[in-house]
Structures are given as C-alpha cells and as structure tokens.
Design a protein around this motif. Structure first.
Motif, PDB file in Angstrom:
ATOM      1  N   CYS A 157      10.591   5.060   8.793  1.00 40.09           N
ATOM      2  CA  CYS A 157       9.282   5.156   9.447  1.00 40.09           C
ATOM      3  C   CYS A 157       8.744   6.578   9.361  1.00 40.09           C
ATOM      4  N   LEU A 207       2.685   4.995  16.557  1.00 36.34           N
ATOM      5  CA  LEU A 207       3.605   3.862  16.669  1.00 36.34           C
ATOM      6  C   LEU A 207       5.048   4.294  16.441  1.00 36.34           C
ATOM      7  N   THR A 208       5.261   5.264  15.555  1.00 34.02           N
ATOM      8  CA  THR A 208       6.617   5.708  15.230  1.00 34.02           C
ATOM      9  C   THR A 208       7.217   6.576  16.326  1.00 34.02           C
ATOM     10  N   PRO A 247       6.341   4.866  21.060  1.00 28.28           N
ATOM     11  CA  PRO A 247       6.326   3.397  20.892  1.00 28.28           C
ATOM     12  C   PRO A 247       5.713   2.639  22.061  1.00 28.28           C
ATOM     13  N   PHE A 251       7.390  -1.810  15.763  1.00 23.67           N
ATOM     14  CA  PHE A 251       7.730  -0.391  15.865  1.00 23.67           C
ATOM     15  C   PHE A 251       8.462  -0.100  17.177  1.00 23.67           C
TER      16      PHE A 251
END
Length: 561
Positions: A315, A354-355, A358, A486
């Motif tokens: 990611c 998103l990474t 979260p 994610f």
C-alpha cells in the motif's frame, strides 16, 4: 553546520543491516537503472559516483528515473521478472531510509519529479471482472416508474416515520440517517420486484415466492416483507438463487423490522416493541442470521481476499507511485492537462489517507475545509461531531484525530497544502469539501460536485489501485481493494506488529473498541502471531530475571537486618 548526507553514506549504513547478496543486487539496480538518470541531467558520459548524489536528490528522483529505465528495458526485451526484482530492491531500500530517524531532515519534504512514471495500464478492472455480476446489481428490483400511488405513499410514510427527529410511535429508536434510509428503500424495491417479476421476464432466474405466483402491481404492498413466511421465502431465494451472504440478509431483516414497527407497532405499549408479535418473529430470524454471519466467510475467506488485499508495505508503494503520478508532464515529456493533474492529486491523497489513517470512507468523502478539516500548526486535524461519524449516534461522542501520522507526516501535510492552495482552487468549486466528483463522458456536468455516497469511492478506488498494482507488480498481480479493505489491511499489520497500547490508539481513530476492531478487521493467522514468539520469550525471560533478582536482593536485605 551539518554536512549534507550523500547516497554513499546511506549505502554504507544499509550494508550493515542487510546481507551482502541483497546489497549486491541493490548496487546492480542503482548502477543500471537509477544513476544513469542523474548523469543525463549533468550530461555526463560516465555514472556519477555514489558520493556525488545527495540523499535528498536521490530520494526525490530515484523512483522516477527507475520507472523510465524500466519501460525502456522492457521495450528492449529485458526479462520482466528480473526487472520487478530490481524494483523490489529499490523500494526496499527507500522504505528503509524512510524508517531511519537519522535521515528525516534530509527526506522530510520531496518535490515532485518533472515527469510521471508510465501511467498506461494494459488491463482495466472492468475487463478483469468481465462476466461477473456487480455486487450492487439488482436487475429484479421494481423500477421507480412501476411504483403505484399506494406504494409511493407507503414508502413516503415509512421514510417520515424512520427519519423524523421526533416520532412518539418510534419509542426509544433514534432517527436514521438519509444514507441508511436509501439502503432500506433499495431493499424494499428489490423485494417488490421479486414479488412482481417471474422467470420469463429476465435472462436469469428471478423466481417469485415459492408458490410460483406472480403478483400484479396493484397487489403489491411493502408490509408483506414483515410477514414471517414471505420473509423466509425471500431470504431462501437470496441464498439459493442470488448467492448472497448473511450480511445482505441481515439488512433485509432490519428493513423488515422497521416496516413491522411502522405498520404493526402503532398500538404497542412496551419499550422496544416486545409486545408486537411481528417484530419478535423477525428478530428471531435476525438472531439466527447474526450467529451465522460470524462464520460466513463468503466474502472474507482467504481466497476471496487474495484478489483484493495488498500488504501494508505494498500500500505504501502504491501511495508513492500515486504521488509520482501527480507530475505536470507525462513520462514522455508532454504537458498534462489541468484535469488530469487534479484527478491524479485526488487519487494520491485518497490512497494516502486510506493507507495511513484507516477511517471509514464516509469520513473521508465528507471532509470539509474549515469545518471538519482544519490546518493547525502541527498539521491537518479532523474534528467530527456525534452526527458526523457512524458510531456517534450510539455513543453520543465526538471524535478528533490527526489526518496524517508517522514518518511521512511532513511530506503528506506539505502535499495536502499544495493540493488545497493550488490545484483544488483551479477547479473554482462552490463548496468546501476536500474531494469532489470528476465527471465523465456520460455525465460531464457532474465534475466538481460533492461526492454523494459510498458508491463513487467504492468504484474509483479499486480501479486506481488495480491499475497501479498492475504497473508496479505485473498484470497477473493486480489487486483491487475497496476503501473498506484498507481498514482490514491496516489492522492485519497493526495486530501483527503492534502492542496493546497501539491497538487502543488506532481503535479510537477507527471509531471502534479494541475487541471490535480485532474481531471485524484483523485476519492475522496463527503463524503470523507466533513468529514473534522468540521476541516474546526474551521479554518474558528478562522480566523473570529482574523479578528473581529483586526477590534475591530483598531476601539478602532481610538477612542482613
């Protein structure tokens, strides 16, 4: 005055942390595919020495130079698997640099390269999924134009009952959000369509209730969903014909309970409708499905997740690749359009959030400048009221968290500053939401509008990540995680390597208890848990030694008294 660190300095330190074979492979990668990029800028015929390249210059340009050399090598017939190994060695080295506090000042802020890496994918997610039924496809649902006046009035009345701030007949139930109502409304239309259509009208099996009867439009009634026998028939069809899992069936049950409360619960005198037979019947079905859902691995089995989930490290590589894709010129040196650059910035920042943070996608798409998202001295902070997040209606608590954290915080904060003050302003939006619709050939006028619901990001994110992973790891290794995936990826990483204290911190950020976050998202297998047993043994042994020494000292002290 501190001396600027060079690539040679960092390579010497890296050599102490890895094997000689890994070091040899890295030097080969640098000499063949990275250093020539630095030479072309200076028009030198021979490779620069490692000591001539500053760490900051290397960190900014290494991946861009490698991608250009990678594409050239492919066109010349070089082995693709070997080139991927070269890329892996470079990315591993860059990740190691980023994790070293000693180098933070040298790499904290990177300027974008002049050119993007290759952005042309040879396989789209749509082609990859060709022949599959979309998860949100309901061809059997009753269409809006088919709704009779009676059905329209029933649906309108139910909407008022469920969403009004004050509704005495709803008892202790709180009003639902419009987003939840939309989901229930969709389920009602699907149920009505199931009652109305038969197998001769569609190319797939759309069988009606088990007695085979097809109901006319004027016979349809939404209260039929609250009848136990018909509900069970419908759920059986969901499992046997549609292949749906327990989670979909549970949403149908919740919809049915809401209808039962609205229609049959008007004369109820007890809290929670415990004297309403129809509500109790459906709750019994719901209880059975809830128990089954805990072991329903149809969409979360290892096989199902293997098509979607990346490692946390991958990611981060996708984040970096997405950042390089924000350059103002294409890989061949052509100037890119403003639209393409702004869309690339949105891709990059969405994947980055998103990474590293979260949270639920609703919180991301509803980020609003100067309201829920504010720039403070130590970075960007998100502040949500109880109404602004999923669990707020239950807990009544607000939430606040930094948008970025970790070693890339300075870089990500700098990049978001650039997006907000430069690229987003060029779109001349009439709202303050951080992200917005991009429009399409089918709907060009939608560009710039706020993102309306979860469907948009659920479509956009997998497409972008799939293309990026195909380009980074090869077409056969493309992955298409949803925004929600994610959270699972991060939790797997966190519960594999984190401590209980860190579990608690991120559970708060995610809007969960530690137990709920672990149960819902973490999929750490037995081997991953026990791989750390050596470290755990040493920690326990060291603690035991300290306790034993303390007991011995205490015993000797008592003897000496």
């Amino acid at each position: 005055m501190t001396t600027q660190k060079t690539l040679a300095d960092v390579l010497n330190a890296y050599a102490q942390a890895v094997s000689s074979k890994v070091m040899q492979n890295l030097r080969t990668t640098l000499n063949l595919y990275v250093l020539p990029g630095f030479n072309s800028r200076k028009r030198k015929k021979t490779n620069k020495d490692y000591s001539e390249v500053s760490l900051q210059e290397f960190f900014i340009n290494a991946q861009s130079y490698f991608e250009s050399a990678y594409n050239l090598a492919l066109s010349q017939g070089k082995n693709e698997n070997t080139l991927r190994n070269n890329r892996s060695h470079l990315n591993r080295f860059l990740s190691w640099i980023e994790a070293q506090p000693l180098y933070f000042k040298d790499i904290a802020i990177q300027e974008l390269p002049k050119r993007t890496p290759s952005l042309r994918g040879h396989l789209s997610l749509q082609k990859f999924h060709k022949g599959r039924r979309p998860s949100n496809s309901y061809p059997y649902a009753l269409q809006e134009e088919e709704l009779t006046l009676k059905l329209s009035e029933q649906i309108k009345s139910l909407h008022t009952y469920l969403t009004s701030p004050y509704m005495p007949t709803r008892k202790t139930d709180v009003a639902i959000r419009e987003k939840s109502w939309k989901s229930y409304r969709d389920k009602i239309l699907c149920f009505l369509g199931w009652l109305h259509h038969d197998t001769t009208e569609k190319p797939i099996n759309l069988c009606c209730p088990l007695d085979g009867s097809k109901k006319k439009l004027e016979e349809l009634d939404i209260t039929l969903l609250a009848e136990k026998e018909i509900l069970n028939d419908y759920l059986m069809w969901h499992f046997s014909e549609r292949g749906n899992g327990c989670r979909q069936a549970l949403i149908v049950c919740i919809t049915a309970i809401n209808i039962a409360k609205w229609h049959y619960g008007r004369s109820s005198k007890r809290a929670k409708f415990t004297d309403c037979e129809q509500v109790l019947d459906i709750r019994e079905i719901q209880s059975i499905l809830t128990a089954k859902s805990k072991t329903d691995r149809r969409t979360t089995s290892q096989q199902a997740l293997s098509e979607k989930l990346l490692t946390f490290e991958q990611c981060q590589e996708v984040v970096q690749y997405s950042r390089l894709s924000c350059a103002e010129k294409s890989s061949c040196g052509e100037k890119r359009s403003q639209r393409a650059i702004v869309d690339a910035w949105q891709n990059y920042l969405l994947i980055a959030i998103l990474t590293f943070t979260p949270v639920r996608q609703r919180e991301i798409r509803e980020l609003e400048l100067t309201k829920s998202l504010k720039r403070e001295e130590n970075g960007w902070w998100v502040t949500l009221t109880a109404d602004g997040h999923k669990t707020g209606s239950k807990t009544g608590k607000s939430r606040a968290y930094p948008l970025f954290s970790g070693p890339r915080k300075e870089q990500l904060t700098h990049d978001l500053d650039t997006y907000v003050t430069k690229w987003r302003q060029l779109e001349k939006l009439n709202h303050n939401y951080l992200f917005f619709l991009r429009g399409s050939s089918h709907s060009p006028t939608s560009r710039g509008l706020p993102i309306p619901d979860s469907g948009y990001l659920s479509h956009t994110i997998p497409r972008h990540v799939f293309r990026a992973t195909c380009l980074i790891y090869g077409r056969e290794n493309g992955k298409a995680p949803s925004p929600h995936d994610f959270r699972r990826i991060f939790c797997n990483w966190l519960y594999t390597y984190g401590t209980l204290e860190e579990h608690e911190l991120y559970a708060e950020l995610m809007g969960h208890s530690v137990e709920e976050a672990r149960r819902t998202y973490a999929m750490v297998d037995s081997r991953a848990k026990t791989e750390r047993i050596d470290d755990a043994f040493m920690v326990v042994a060291e603690r035991a030694k300290r306790i034993q020494e303390a007991k011995l000292q205490n015993s000797q002290f008592k003897k000496n008294q």
